[in-house]
Design a protein around this motif. Structure first.
Motif, PDB file in Angstrom:
ATOM      1  N   GLU A  81       0.820  -1.218   0.000  1.00  0.00           N
ATOM      2  CA  GLU A  81       0.000   0.000   0.000  1.00  0.00           C
ATOM      3  C   GLU A  81       0.853   1.268   0.000  1.00  0.00           C
ATOM      4  O   GLU A  81       0.458   2.275  -0.599  1.00  0.00           O
ATOM      5  N   ALA A  82       2.027   1.209   0.657  1.00  0.00           N
ATOM      6  CA  ALA A  82       2.831   2.430   0.792  1.00  0.00           C
ATOM      7  C   ALA A  82       3.259   2.958  -0.579  1.00  0.00           C
ATOM      8  O   ALA A  82       3.145   4.152  -0.860  1.00  0.00           O
ATOM      9  N   ALA A  83       3.727   2.060  -1.436  1.00  0.00           N
ATOM     10  CA  ALA A  83       4.184   2.477  -2.766  1.00  0.00           C
ATOM     11  C   ALA A  83       3.039   3.150  -3.534  1.00  0.00           C
ATOM     12  O   ALA A  83       3.247   4.163  -4.205  1.00  0.00           O
ATOM     13  N   ILE A  84       1.840   2.598  -3.404  1.00  0.00           N
ATOM     14  CA  ILE A  84       0.697   3.159  -4.132  1.00  0.00           C
ATOM     15  C   ILE A  84       0.314   4.520  -3.548  1.00  0.00           C
ATOM     16  O   ILE A  84       0.120   5.495  -4.275  1.00  0.00           O
ATOM     17  N   LEU A  85       0.250   4.587  -2.219  1.00  0.00           N
ATOM     18  CA  LEU A  85      -0.132   5.851  -1.564  1.00  0.00           C
ATOM     19  C   LEU A  85       0.875   6.946  -1.866  1.00  0.00           C
ATOM     20  O   LEU A  85       0.515   8.108  -2.015  1.00  0.00           O
ATOM     21  N   LEU A  86       2.147   6.584  -1.948  1.00  0.00           N
ATOM     22  CA  LEU A  86       3.195   7.585  -2.145  1.00  0.00           C
ATOM     23  C   LEU A  86       3.498   7.809  -3.617  1.00  0.00           C
ATOM     24  O   LEU A  86       4.253   8.709  -3.967  1.00  0.00           O
ATOM     25  N   GLY A  87       2.931   6.979  -4.486  1.00  0.00           N
ATOM     26  CA  GLY A  87       3.211   7.096  -5.913  1.00  0.00           C
ATOM     27  C   GLY A  87       4.665   6.816  -6.250  1.00  0.00           C
ATOM     28  O   GLY A  87       5.244   7.411  -7.144  1.00  0.00           O
ATOM     29  N   GLU A  88       5.256   5.897  -5.491  1.00  0.00           N
ATOM     30  CA  GLU A  88       6.663   5.536  -5.697  1.00  0.00           C
ATOM     31  C   GLU A  88       6.776   4.036  -5.919  1.00  0.00           C
ATOM     32  O   GLU A  88       5.874   3.294  -5.547  1.00  0.00           O
ATOM     33  N   HIS A 111      -7.360   3.495  -4.410  1.00  0.00           N
ATOM     34  CA  HIS A 111      -7.981   4.685  -3.822  1.00  0.00           C
ATOM     35  C   HIS A 111      -9.493   4.487  -3.682  1.00  0.00           C
ATOM     36  O   HIS A 111     -10.064   4.714  -2.619  1.00  0.00           O
ATOM     37  N   GLU A 112     -10.109   4.022  -4.746  1.00  0.00           N
ATOM     38  CA  GLU A 112     -11.560   3.807  -4.699  1.00  0.00           C
ATOM     39  C   GLU A 112     -11.940   2.736  -3.672  1.00  0.00           C
ATOM     40  O   GLU A 112     -12.914   2.877  -2.930  1.00  0.00           O
ATOM     41  N   PHE A 113     -11.122   1.676  -3.621  1.00  0.00           N
ATOM     42  CA  PHE A 113     -11.357   0.599  -2.648  1.00  0.00           C
ATOM     43  C   PHE A 113     -11.344   1.167  -1.227  1.00  0.00           C
ATOM     44  O   PHE A 113     -12.220   0.874  -0.409  1.00  0.00           O
ATOM     45  N   LEU A 114     -10.344   2.004  -0.934  1.00  0.00           N
ATOM     46  CA  LEU A 114     -10.210   2.557   0.418  1.00  0.00           C
ATOM     47  C   LEU A 114     -11.336   3.536   0.752  1.00  0.00           C
ATOM     48  O   LEU A 114     -11.861   3.533   1.857  1.00  0.00           O
ATOM     49  N   MET A 115     -11.710   4.360  -0.233  1.00  0.00           N
ATOM     50  CA  MET A 115     -12.783   5.329  -0.007  1.00  0.00           C
ATOM     51  C   MET A 115     -14.095   4.603   0.298  1.00  0.00           C
ATOM     52  O   MET A 115     -14.940   5.072   1.036  1.00  0.00           O
ATOM     53  N   ARG A 116     -14.238   3.431  -0.332  1.00  0.00           N
ATOM     54  CA  ARG A 116     -15.470   2.662  -0.163  1.00  0.00           C
ATOM     55  C   ARG A 116     -15.504   1.932   1.189  1.00  0.00           C
ATOM     56  O   ARG A 116     -16.564   1.590   1.681  1.00  0.00           O
ATOM     57  N   HIS A 117     -14.309   1.684   1.734  1.00  0.00           N
ATOM     58  CA  HIS A 117     -14.228   0.915   2.984  1.00  0.00           C
ATOM     59  C   HIS A 117     -13.363   1.644   4.007  1.00  0.00           C
ATOM     60  O   HIS A 117     -12.260   1.191   4.342  1.00  0.00           O
ATOM     61  N   PRO A 118     -13.855   2.756   4.532  1.00  0.00           N
ATOM     62  CA  PRO A 118     -13.046   3.564   5.468  1.00  0.00           C
ATOM     63  C   PRO A 118     -12.631   2.805   6.730  1.00  0.00           C
ATOM     64  O   PRO A 118     -11.570   3.081   7.285  1.00  0.00           O
TER      65      PRO A 118
ATOM     66  N   GLU B 120     -11.347  10.729   3.117  1.00  0.00           N
ATOM     67  CA  GLU B 120     -10.161  11.421   2.574  1.00  0.00           C
ATOM     68  C   GLU B 120      -9.174  11.773   3.691  1.00  0.00           C
ATOM     69  O   GLU B 120      -7.960  11.754   3.492  1.00  0.00           O
ATOM     70  N   LEU B 121      -9.713  12.096   4.860  1.00  0.00           N
ATOM     71  CA  LEU B 121      -8.850  12.426   5.995  1.00  0.00           C
ATOM     72  C   LEU B 121      -8.040  11.200   6.423  1.00  0.00           C
ATOM     73  O   LEU B 121      -6.829  11.285   6.632  1.00  0.00           O
ATOM     74  N   VAL B 122      -8.714  10.052   6.530  1.00  0.00           N
ATOM     75  CA  VAL B 122      -8.005   8.819   6.901  1.00  0.00           C
ATOM     76  C   VAL B 122      -6.947   8.499   5.847  1.00  0.00           C
ATOM     77  O   VAL B 122      -5.828   8.096   6.163  1.00  0.00           O
ATOM     78  N   HIS B 123      -7.321   8.704   4.582  1.00  0.00           N
ATOM     79  CA  HIS B 123      -6.396   8.435   3.486  1.00  0.00           C
ATOM     80  C   HIS B 123      -5.147   9.307   3.606  1.00  0.00           C
ATOM     81  O   HIS B 123      -4.019   8.830   3.427  1.00  0.00           O
ATOM     82  N   SER B 124      -5.327  10.587   3.934  1.00  0.00           N
ATOM     83  CA  SER B 124      -4.159  11.463   4.022  1.00  0.00           C
ATOM     84  C   SER B 124      -3.300  11.106   5.241  1.00  0.00           C
ATOM     85  O   SER B 124      -2.069  11.178   5.185  1.00  0.00           O
ATOM     86  N   LEU B 125      -3.932  10.684   6.335  1.00  0.00           N
ATOM     87  CA  LEU B 125      -3.157  10.242   7.499  1.00  0.00           C
ATOM     88  C   LEU B 125      -2.358   8.985   7.158  1.00  0.00           C
ATOM     89  O   LEU B 125      -1.183   8.863   7.513  1.00  0.00           O
ATOM     90  N   LEU B 126      -3.020   8.073   6.453  1.00  0.00           N
ATOM     91  CA  LEU B 126      -2.369   6.813   6.056  1.00  0.00           C
ATOM     92  C   LEU B 126      -1.151   7.099   5.176  1.00  0.00           C
ATOM     93  O   LEU B 126      -0.075   6.529   5.354  1.00  0.00           O
ATOM     94  N   ARG B 127      -1.320   8.041   4.255  1.00  0.00           N
ATOM     95  CA  ARG B 127      -0.239   8.423   3.364  1.00  0.00           C
ATOM     96  C   ARG B 127       0.896   9.087   4.157  1.00  0.00           C
ATOM     97  O   ARG B 127       2.074   8.788   3.947  1.00  0.00           O
ATOM     98  N   GLY B 128       0.526   9.975   5.065  1.00  0.00           N
ATOM     99  CA  GLY B 128       1.529  10.663   5.891  1.00  0.00           C
ATOM    100  C   GLY B 128       2.361   9.687   6.710  1.00  0.00           C
ATOM    101  O   GLY B 128       3.584   9.815   6.794  1.00  0.00           O
ATOM    102  N   LEU B 129       1.692   8.683   7.275  1.00  0.00           N
ATOM    103  CA  LEU B 129       2.426   7.709   8.083  1.00  0.00           C
ATOM    104  C   LEU B 129       3.230   6.753   7.204  1.00  0.00           C
ATOM    105  O   LEU B 129       4.305   6.301   7.595  1.00  0.00           O
ATOM    106  N   ALA B 130       2.722   6.453   6.015  1.00  0.00           N
ATOM    107  CA  ALA B 130       3.461   5.592   5.079  1.00  0.00           C
ATOM    108  C   ALA B 130       4.796   6.253   4.714  1.00  0.00           C
ATOM    109  O   ALA B 130       5.833   5.599   4.600  1.00  0.00           O
ATOM    110  N   LEU B 131       4.748   7.569   4.564  1.00  0.00           N
ATOM    111  CA  LEU B 131       5.957   8.336   4.264  1.00  0.00           C
ATOM    112  C   LEU B 131       6.965   8.186   5.401  1.00  0.00           C
ATOM    113  O   LEU B 131       8.164   8.021   5.180  1.00  0.00           O
ATOM    114  N   ARG B 132       6.457   8.225   6.628  1.00  0.00           N
ATOM    115  CA  ARG B 132       7.340   8.103   7.789  1.00  0.00           C
ATOM    116  C   ARG B 132       7.947   6.707   7.870  1.00  0.00           C
ATOM    117  O   ARG B 132       9.128   6.547   8.153  1.00  0.00           O
TER     118      ARG B 132
END
Lengths: 140, 142
Positions: A81-88, A111-118, B120-132
Motif C-alpha cells: 500500500e505504501a508504494a501506491i499511496l506515495l506514488g513511488e 484509492h476507490e477501494f479505500l474510499m469505499r471501505h473507510p 479522505e482524511l483517513v487516506h491522508s493520514l495513512l499516506r503521511g504515516l506511510a511516508l514516515r
C-alpha cells in the motif's frame, strides 16, 4: 481457488476486516483478486513500478531490502500500500517463502477501494502506527 | 495570536500529514482546531502519557526528548503527537517548547469524529504515516 462464501469467511477472520458486516465483506470479496505464488517468487519488486495492495491469506513472505531480509509476514498481514499511496516504486522486495496465497487490489483501484471501505483504511492506519512504534526510532 | 479559520486551513494544508486533503476537509479540521500557547520549556506532550491531542507548530520551536536525550528539533509546519491520537497508547517521547511557541491542537475525540465521515482524511493520514515508515527504512539501510 476458494469459492466466494469461503473467501468471505476467511476475510472475516482477519483483523483488517474485523469491522465489516457480511454484506460489505461480500463486496470486498468480489473486488479482490486471488493469486498463488511459488516458493521464491517475487510478489513485489524493490524499485520497480507495477504495484498492488496485497493481503496474505496462506503461507509466509519475506520482506527484503537490498537483498537483506528485514521481516517475515504471515496470514492477515498486508503490504504494497505504501508504494501506491506515495506514488513511488516499492521500497522492498516481497518474496514468497514457500507456497503463498494472497488477495490483491490493483494499484490504480486502491484509492476507490479505500474510499469505499473507510473502516479497513482505519485498521491499516492503526497498523502503520504500530509499525512506527515498534521501530522505536524517531524519523520524520 | 488569533488565526482565522482560513489561516488555520492554509497552515494545515502545508502539513505533510494533511497534504492533498480536499478544501472542505481542511476547513472542517481548521474549525475543530484550537490554538495553544506554550512558554519556553513548557511540555507540549509528555512521554508515557496517553495522548489526547495532535499538535501542529504555528510559530516558535520545540525539542523532542526521550529518556533525557534530544532526538530532534521541530519548527513551524511540523506536527507531533499523531501516533498516540490514533492508537491511544502512551506517548513515545516528550516535546518541550523552545521559546514562546504557538500550536494548533486537534483533540483526539474531534479527530475521531471526523474520521467516521471523512475517508479522505483517513487516506491522508495513512499516506503521511506511510511516508514516515519509508523514511525509517531508508535511514535504516544507509
Amino acid at each position: 481457488m476458494a469459492g466466494t462464501e469461503e473467501l468471505i469467511d476467511e476475510l472475516s477472520d482477519l483483523a483488517l476486516f474485523a469491522d465489516l458486516a457480511r454484506p460489505e465483506l461480500a463486496g470486498v470479496a468480489h473486488t479482490l483478486e486471488e493469486e498463488w505464488y511459488a516458493d521464491g517468487q517475487r510478489i513485489l519488486r524493490e524499485g520497480f513500478s507495477g504495484t498492488g495492495f496485497y493481503i496474505l491469506l496462506e503461507g509466509e513472505v519475506a520482506v527484503r531490502i537490498e537483498g537483506q531480509e528485514r521481516a517475515r509476514l504471515r496470514r492477515g498481514a498486508f503490504f504494497g500500500e505504501a508504494a501506491i499511496l506515495l506514488g513511488e516504486p516499492p521500497g522492498a522486495d516481497v518474496v514468497a517463502a514457500g507456497r503463498v496465497r494472497v488477495v490483491h487490489v490493483a494499484g490504480p483501484a486502491l484509492h476507490e477501494f479505500l474510499m469505499r471501505h473507510p473502516n479497513v483504511m482505519f485498521r491499516m492506519l492503526q497498523e502503520q502506527t504500530r509499525r512506527l512504534r515498534s521501530a522505536n526510532r524517531w524519523a520524520r | 495570536m488569533t488565526m482565522t479559520v482560513a489561516e488555520r486551513a492554509a497552515l494545515l494544508s502545508r502539513v505533510t500529514l494533511f497534504a492533498g486533503l480536499p478544501e472542505a476537509s481542511l476547513q472542517a479540521l481548521a474549525e475543530l482546531a484550537g490554538e495553544a500557547e506554550f512558554g519556553d520549556g513548557d511540555a507540549i506532550v509528555l512521554q508515557g502519557q496517553v495522548g489526547t491531542g495532535l499538535f501542529v507548530i504555528v510559530a516558535g520551536a520545540a525539542r523532542v526528548v526521550r529518556g533525557g536525550e534530544e532526538l530532534d528539533r521541530l519548527g513551524p509546519g511540523d506536527y507531533l503527537g499523531e501516533l498516540a491520537v490514533i492508537d491511544r497508547m502512551p506517548r513515545m517521547a516528550s516535546v518541550f517548547a523552545v521559546g514562546p511557541t504557538t500550536c494548533l491542537a486537534l483533540a483526539s475525540w474531534d479527530l475521531f469524529r471526523r474520521v467516521d465521515g471523512d475517508p479522505e482524511l483517513v487516506h491522508s493520514l495513512l499516506r503521511g504515516l506511510a511516508l514516515r515508515v519509508r523514511h525509517l527504512s531508508e535511514h535504516h539501510s544507509h
